[in-house]
Design a protein around this motif. Structure first.
Motif, PDB file in Angstrom:
ATOM      1  N   ALA A 564       0.850  -1.201   0.000  1.00 17.22           N
ATOM      2  CA  ALA A 564       0.000   0.000   0.000  1.00 17.22           C
ATOM      3  C   ALA A 564       0.883   1.248   0.000  1.00 17.22           C
ATOM      4  O   ALA A 564       2.122   1.143   0.115  1.00 17.22           O
ATOM      5  CB  ALA A 564      -0.948   0.004   1.211  1.00 17.22           C
ATOM      6  N   ALA A 565       0.245   2.396  -0.124  1.00 16.89           N
ATOM      7  CA  ALA A 565       0.962   3.678  -0.077  1.00 16.89           C
ATOM      8  C   ALA A 565      -0.009   4.764   0.396  1.00 16.89           C
ATOM      9  O   ALA A 565      -1.218   4.658   0.193  1.00 16.89           O
ATOM     10  CB  ALA A 565       1.521   4.030  -1.447  1.00 16.89           C
ATOM     11  N   GLU A 566       0.558   5.776   1.053  1.00 15.75           N
ATOM     12  CA  GLU A 566      -0.230   6.923   1.489  1.00 15.75           C
ATOM     13  C   GLU A 566      -0.005   8.065   0.497  1.00 15.75           C
ATOM     14  O   GLU A 566       1.132   8.407   0.193  1.00 15.75           O
ATOM     15  CB  GLU A 566       0.158   7.364   2.903  1.00 15.75           C
ATOM     16  CG  GLU A 566      -0.652   8.563   3.379  1.00 15.75           C
ATOM     17  CD  GLU A 566      -0.275   9.006   4.783  1.00 15.75           C
ATOM     18  OE1 GLU A 566      -0.894   9.974   5.284  1.00 15.75           O
ATOM     19  OE2 GLU A 566       0.629   8.404   5.390  1.00 15.75           O
ATOM     20  N   LEU A 612      -0.741   1.536 -10.859  1.00 16.39           N
ATOM     21  CA  LEU A 612      -0.033   1.147  -9.640  1.00 16.39           C
ATOM     22  C   LEU A 612      -0.224  -0.331  -9.290  1.00 16.39           C
ATOM     23  O   LEU A 612       0.423  -0.831  -8.372  1.00 16.39           O
ATOM     24  CB  LEU A 612      -0.513   2.008  -8.455  1.00 16.39           C
ATOM     25  CG  LEU A 612      -0.212   3.500  -8.533  1.00 16.39           C
ATOM     26  CD1 LEU A 612      -0.911   4.240  -7.393  1.00 16.39           C
ATOM     27  CD2 LEU A 612       1.300   3.738  -8.465  1.00 16.39           C
ATOM     28  N   GLN A 613      -1.107  -1.010 -10.013  1.00 19.23           N
ATOM     29  CA  GLN A 613      -1.449  -2.375  -9.651  1.00 19.23           C
ATOM     30  C   GLN A 613      -0.358  -3.369 -10.112  1.00 19.23           C
ATOM     31  O   GLN A 613       0.298  -3.175 -11.139  1.00 19.23           O
ATOM     32  CB  GLN A 613      -2.795  -2.764 -10.259  1.00 19.23           C
ATOM     33  CG  GLN A 613      -3.940  -1.838  -9.856  1.00 19.23           C
ATOM     34  CD  GLN A 613      -4.051  -1.699  -8.352  1.00 19.23           C
ATOM     35  OE1 GLN A 613      -4.169  -2.721  -7.628  1.00 19.23           O
ATOM     36  NE2 GLN A 613      -4.002  -0.464  -7.861  1.00 19.23           N
ATOM     37  N   LEU A 614      -0.173  -4.435  -9.286  1.00 19.33           N
ATOM     38  CA  LEU A 614       0.774  -5.519  -9.575  1.00 19.33           C
ATOM     39  C   LEU A 614       0.055  -6.859  -9.420  1.00 19.33           C
ATOM     40  O   LEU A 614      -0.480  -7.153  -8.336  1.00 19.33           O
ATOM     41  CB  LEU A 614       1.973  -5.471  -8.621  1.00 19.33           C
ATOM     42  CG  LEU A 614       2.997  -4.374  -8.865  1.00 19.33           C
ATOM     43  CD1 LEU A 614       4.042  -4.394  -7.752  1.00 19.33           C
ATOM     44  CD2 LEU A 614       3.682  -4.559 -10.212  1.00 19.33           C
ATOM     45  N   PHE A 619      -3.622  -3.247  -4.960  1.00 21.56           N
ATOM     46  CA  PHE A 619      -2.688  -2.322  -4.314  1.00 21.56           C
ATOM     47  C   PHE A 619      -3.493  -1.131  -3.794  1.00 21.56           C
ATOM     48  O   PHE A 619      -4.112  -0.407  -4.559  1.00 21.56           O
ATOM     49  CB  PHE A 619      -1.616  -1.868  -5.306  1.00 21.56           C
ATOM     50  CG  PHE A 619      -0.571  -0.997  -4.691  1.00 21.56           C
ATOM     51  CD1 PHE A 619       0.519  -1.556  -4.035  1.00 21.56           C
ATOM     52  CD2 PHE A 619      -0.668   0.397  -4.746  1.00 21.56           C
ATOM     53  CE1 PHE A 619       1.490  -0.749  -3.469  1.00 21.56           C
ATOM     54  CE2 PHE A 619       0.289   1.189  -4.178  1.00 21.56           C
ATOM     55  CZ  PHE A 619       1.386   0.617  -3.531  1.00 21.56           C
ATOM     56  N   ARG A 620      -3.475  -0.945  -2.446  1.00 27.67           N
ATOM     57  CA  ARG A 620      -4.274   0.108  -1.835  1.00 27.67           C
ATOM     58  C   ARG A 620      -3.517   1.437  -1.807  1.00 27.67           C
ATOM     59  O   ARG A 620      -2.296   1.468  -1.652  1.00 27.67           O
ATOM     60  CB  ARG A 620      -4.650  -0.243  -0.395  1.00 27.67           C
ATOM     61  CG  ARG A 620      -5.513  -1.465  -0.238  1.00 27.67           C
ATOM     62  CD  ARG A 620      -6.036  -1.537   1.187  1.00 27.67           C
ATOM     63  NE  ARG A 620      -5.057  -1.191   2.182  1.00 27.67           N
ATOM     64  CZ  ARG A 620      -4.179  -2.056   2.708  1.00 27.67           C
ATOM     65  NH1 ARG A 620      -4.174  -3.310   2.309  1.00 27.67           N
ATOM     66  NH2 ARG A 620      -3.330  -1.653   3.643  1.00 27.67           N
ATOM     67  N   CYS A 654      -8.110   3.469   0.713  1.00 24.80           N
ATOM     68  CA  CYS A 654      -8.262   3.531   2.160  1.00 24.80           C
ATOM     69  C   CYS A 654      -8.394   4.993   2.562  1.00 24.80           C
ATOM     70  O   CYS A 654      -7.588   5.832   2.150  1.00 24.80           O
ATOM     71  CB  CYS A 654      -7.052   2.901   2.863  1.00 24.80           C
ATOM     72  SG  CYS A 654      -7.120   2.997   4.666  1.00 24.80           S
ATOM     73  N   LEU A 655      -9.407   5.305   3.349  1.00 25.35           N
ATOM     74  CA  LEU A 655      -9.662   6.673   3.799  1.00 25.35           C
ATOM     75  C   LEU A 655      -9.219   6.808   5.239  1.00 25.35           C
ATOM     76  O   LEU A 655      -9.714   6.096   6.131  1.00 25.35           O
ATOM     77  CB  LEU A 655     -11.152   6.994   3.668  1.00 25.35           C
ATOM     78  CG  LEU A 655     -11.732   6.847   2.251  1.00 25.35           C
ATOM     79  CD1 LEU A 655     -13.231   7.123   2.267  1.00 25.35           C
ATOM     80  CD2 LEU A 655     -11.029   7.760   1.264  1.00 25.35           C
ATOM     81  N   GLU A 656      -8.270   7.729   5.498  1.00 25.30           N
ATOM     82  CA  GLU A 656      -7.716   7.928   6.825  1.00 25.30           C
ATOM     83  C   GLU A 656      -8.369   9.132   7.485  1.00 25.30           C
ATOM     84  O   GLU A 656      -8.444  10.209   6.884  1.00 25.30           O
ATOM     85  CB  GLU A 656      -6.202   8.121   6.748  1.00 25.30           C
ATOM     86  CG  GLU A 656      -5.468   6.899   6.195  1.00 25.30           C
ATOM     87  CD  GLU A 656      -3.957   7.055   6.256  1.00 25.30           C
ATOM     88  OE1 GLU A 656      -3.490   8.108   6.749  1.00 25.30           O
ATOM     89  OE2 GLU A 656      -3.241   6.145   5.813  1.00 25.30           O
TER      90      GLU A 656
END
Length: 790
Positions: A564-566, A612-614, A619-620, A654-656
């Motif tokens: 994942a990544a922010e 970005l998908q692998l 991938f989030r 993902c929502l932070e």
């Protein structure tokens, strides 16, 4: 603005005089022209009348001559001796009788013819053999037969116009005719002119010799001899004739006579006839000039009488323009229009003075409390600073707490009464001088403190104690408190406006901190001049695509895979370069523009998510939400629609959310989070452990993971307390069925410790810094190769 004509720059009095004189001259000129025209018409009519009289005089002379000839001829024809001589045909006797008779009556010629009009004798012996005389006799016979015995017969005889009469001679039967001729001489023309006062000109032309002219004056005779049109002998004419420098009104009668033509002209000079009016014109001109002079003097005096008060009024206007409203206005005692104007102007002056005093009072004083207002207070402080009379001074700003609540509950009239009571209390407590106290806004007051008085803090405490006492207004007991800020010159500010602003900043700081009195500190100022234009620049940044998406990787502690990544926003300013987030993100949150940044981030991520998908594993990418995003009822639908447009599953985002964002409106935030969770979004609590009532809301929020705040991760290696907090947080999350992400992982030891404690994901500079999407993809491939995950 259009330029005025040059003559409009002349003074009013001069213009009045000039215009009046020009108007008078114009009227006099018209009058002069009318008089002159009337005189000329009168002169012409008089000349025409004189010419008519002259014609009658001439005709009378002709008739007299004719009668004289007839009488002389009849007398001769009836004479016995003459008849005997005619009967005896004694030519000498007859000629002698003819000559004597012609001489006696002034005839120029006497002729005897027989009954067949044959020449028998003449008064002049040399005429008997003249062929012209025979022709004349024949024409006289024909004319007499044609016009009758009483006809006037005129002929040219010997080149001169001559009147002829024919009288029969009977003895007792008709034996012949006596013909007598009377030559019209110059003395007859002169006599006719003298009798009528008109110039008379007689012209004759026998067709062979030159024209003969007999005139009453030599100049007219010369003129007609030099220039005589032939038509003068044939027509009746009436016209103006120029002779030398004079104009003659002329009437000419032309006729054909025996032996040629005659023209008789009656003429009168206009200039000569008008001489009788020359003196009248001269007198009229002199009277006009004298009248102009008198009128000019009178108009000048009148103009000065009118314009002098106006000039004084103009001077008074200049004094008013300079601010002197006590200037004396002259002319108010006059009873004319100028006096009325002066009185009106004086009334206007008094009104302006009163209005100015009222405006000045309103401009520098508060209408409700009577205290100086902000402008007056500022001027007082500025004057003291600039004068150098004091080395220091302070400003105290007081703001009433809960004043809006009083207005809402008790009404604005009660609020006004409270403000007036507050002003009275402040004046009675360390503010005896009214110019040291001012009402600068609705419920805000300022106090000026000079160095000779108590310290600003003591004065503020005294004021606060006085204000904290309950107020009884209209049988209502009002309990208010106040927030007070203090700033001093030259310590806290160097200029007047900065000093007043600093005291207000301190007052607002006291209100935020729920403290009574606070002195100014520089750290209270959070905004900078540059931030004032930041909002418009941020809008331009979104429009011009100046924002960039940076990704910071999140790694699984189990297998070291980047799962994942922010997503973090960066601003590539065209002039300032790369702007750090802390310089614009907090400002965007304060102004509400953070919602536009969040929308831009979601759209940008959605457009790049597929790249970005692998493999088959999703991938989030995490996105931070603010309080304003959670409080927007349309936000969940916007996120869902955007992901749908770019074919991105909700599980891929993902929502932070921070705990503080939830606490602003917990109920609405919970509803929004529940809606997002039902849509399939992964939810994460960011900065867990730093918010308020974390555990109380955690059990009700539909979240999937917790992010341990980096402040605890930084110290977990050296500080067992931080390690215990991290361990407890991980255990709590696992017991609630949540995953844990640790942020701020700076070293390998932190990474390994978190793995040992059971933290599922790690994020920090040890793993990777935030980087552009393209660099992130390259970095991720390199990371996987290094850890044998390719």
């Amino acid at each position: 603005m259009t330029a005025l004509p040059r003559w409009m720059h002349i003074r009013l009095s001069v213009r009045f005089i000039l215009i009046t004189l020009i108007l008078l001259i114009f009227i006099q000129t018209i009058g002069f022209w009318i008089v002159q025209t009337a005189v000329e018409r009168y002169v012409r009519d008089d000349i025409q009348h004189s010419i008519a009289v002259s014609e009658r005089v001439w005709n009378k002379l002709i008739i007299q001559n004719h009668q004289q000839l007839v009488e002389g001829a009849e007398l001769l024809a009836s004479d016995f001796g003459f008849r005997s001589a005619v009967a005896s045909k004694d030519e000498n006797t007859i000629s002698s009788a003819l000559a004597n008779s012609a001489q006696r009556i002034g005839a120029s010629v006497a002729i005897l013819v027989d009954q067949q009009w044959h020449l028998k004798a003449t008064s002049k012996d040399d005429m008997m053999k003249s062929s012209k005389l025979v022709s004349l006799i024949d024409e006289l016979a024909a004319t007499r037969q044609e016009k009758g015995e009483e006809a006037y017969i005129t002929a040219l005889y010997s080149g001169a116009p001559t009147q002829f009469v024919v009288v029969p001679v009977k003895a007792p039967r008709l034996v012949g005719y006596v013909i007598m001729g009377f030559a019209i001489e110059r003395d007859m023309v002169a006599e006719a002119s003298d009798l009528s006062g008109i110039d008379v000109v007689l012209m004759s032309n026998n067709g062979a010799s030159s024209v003969k002219v007999m005139a009453s004056s030599d100049r007219l005779e010369e003129h007609f001899l030099q220039d005589i049109p032939g038509r003068f002998f044939l027509e009746d004419l009436a016209f103006d004739m120029r002779v030398a420098q004079e104009t003659f009104v002329s009437v000419i009668h032309g006729q054909e006579v025996i032996g040629g033509f005659l023209s008789l002209a009656f003429m009168k000079s206009l200039e000569e006839a008008g001489t009788q009016f020359d003196e009248l014109f001269h007198q009229y001109l002199v009277i006009t000039l004298i009248g102009l002079v008198i009128f000019a003097v009178a108009v000048t005096w009148l103009s000065r009488r009118v314009t002098r008060p106006l000039e004084r009024l103009t001077d008074a206007t200049g004094a008013l323009q300079e601010g002197n409203y006590d200037v004396e206005v002259s002319g108010v005692g006059r009873m004319d229009e100028v006096g009325a104007l002066a009185r009106s102007f004086d009334g206007m002056r008094s009104s302006i003075k009163d209005q100015r005093e009222t405006i000045f009072k309103l401009a520098y004083n508060d209408a409700l409390t009577g205290l100086p207002n902000r402008l007056s207070f500022r001027q007082k402080v500025a004057d003291l600073i600039e004068s150098g009379e004091v080395s220091s001074l302070s400003v105290i700003t007081i703001n009433l707490d809960r004043f809006k609540q009083v207005n809402d509950v008790l009404g604005y009239e009660m609020g006004d009464e409270i403000l007036k009571a507050t002003a009275t209390r402040l004046l009675g407590e360390a503010c005896s001088a009214q110019d040291k106290l001012a009402r600068v806004s609705g419920d805000e007051f300022s106090v000026l403190v000079l160095p000779s008085e108590d310290t600003p803090m003591k004065i503020a405490q005294s004021l606060l104690a006085r204000l904290n006492e309950p107020m009884e207004i209209d049988h209502n007991l009002i309990d208010l408190s106040a927030s007070i800020g203090i700033a001093s010159w030259p310590i806290d500010a160097q200029q007047c406006d900065a000093l007043i602003n600093a005291s207000q900043v301190a007052m607002y700081a006291a209100k935020r901190r729920s403290e009574d009195i606070i002195s100014y500190k520089s750290e209270f100022v959070t905004s900078t001049p540059e931030s004032l234009s930041l909002l418009s620049e941020l809008r331009q940044a979104v429009t011009n695509n100046e924002l960039r998406v940076y990704l910071q990787p999140k790694v699984s502690t189990v297998d070291h895979r980047v799962i994942a990544a922010e997503a973090l926003v960066r601003w590539q300013h065209p002039e300032k370069g790369l702007v750090p987030p802390f310089k614009f993100v907090p400002f965007a949150e304060q102004t509400g523009f953070i919602r536009e940044l969040t929308k831009w981030m979601i759209r940008s991520l959605a457009s790049q998510w597929q790249g970005l998908q692998l493999g088959h594993e999703v991938f989030r990418v995490s996105v931070n939400l603010s309080t304003r995003d959670l409080l927007s009822p349309t936000f969940p639908d916007f996120v869902q629609q955007t992901l749908h447009d770019f074919q991105v599953p909700t599980t891929g985002v993902c929502l932070e959310i921070t705990e503080s964002a939830i606490m602003d409106d917990p109920t609405f935030a919970e509803q929004t989070l529940a809606k997002l969770s039902n849509m399939g979004f992964r939810l994460s609590i960011d900065d867990f452990g730093t918010g308020y009532s974390s555990l109380g809301y955690l059990k009700r929020l539909p979240v999937n993971e917790l992010k341990v705040d980096q402040s605890f991760v930084f110290g977990m290696i050296e500080d067992n307390n931080d390690r215990t907090i991290v361990q407890s947080t991980i255990d709590l999350a696992h017991n609630l069925g949540l995953e844990v992400v640790a942020e701020g992982v700076e070293t390998e030891a932190m990474y390994l410790a978190l793995r040992e404690l059971g933290c599922e994901e790690a994020q920090g500079y040890f793993i990777g810094k935030p980087m552009p999407v393209e660099e992130f993809i390259v970095w991720r491939d390199q990371w996987h190769k290094e850890h044998g995950l390719a």
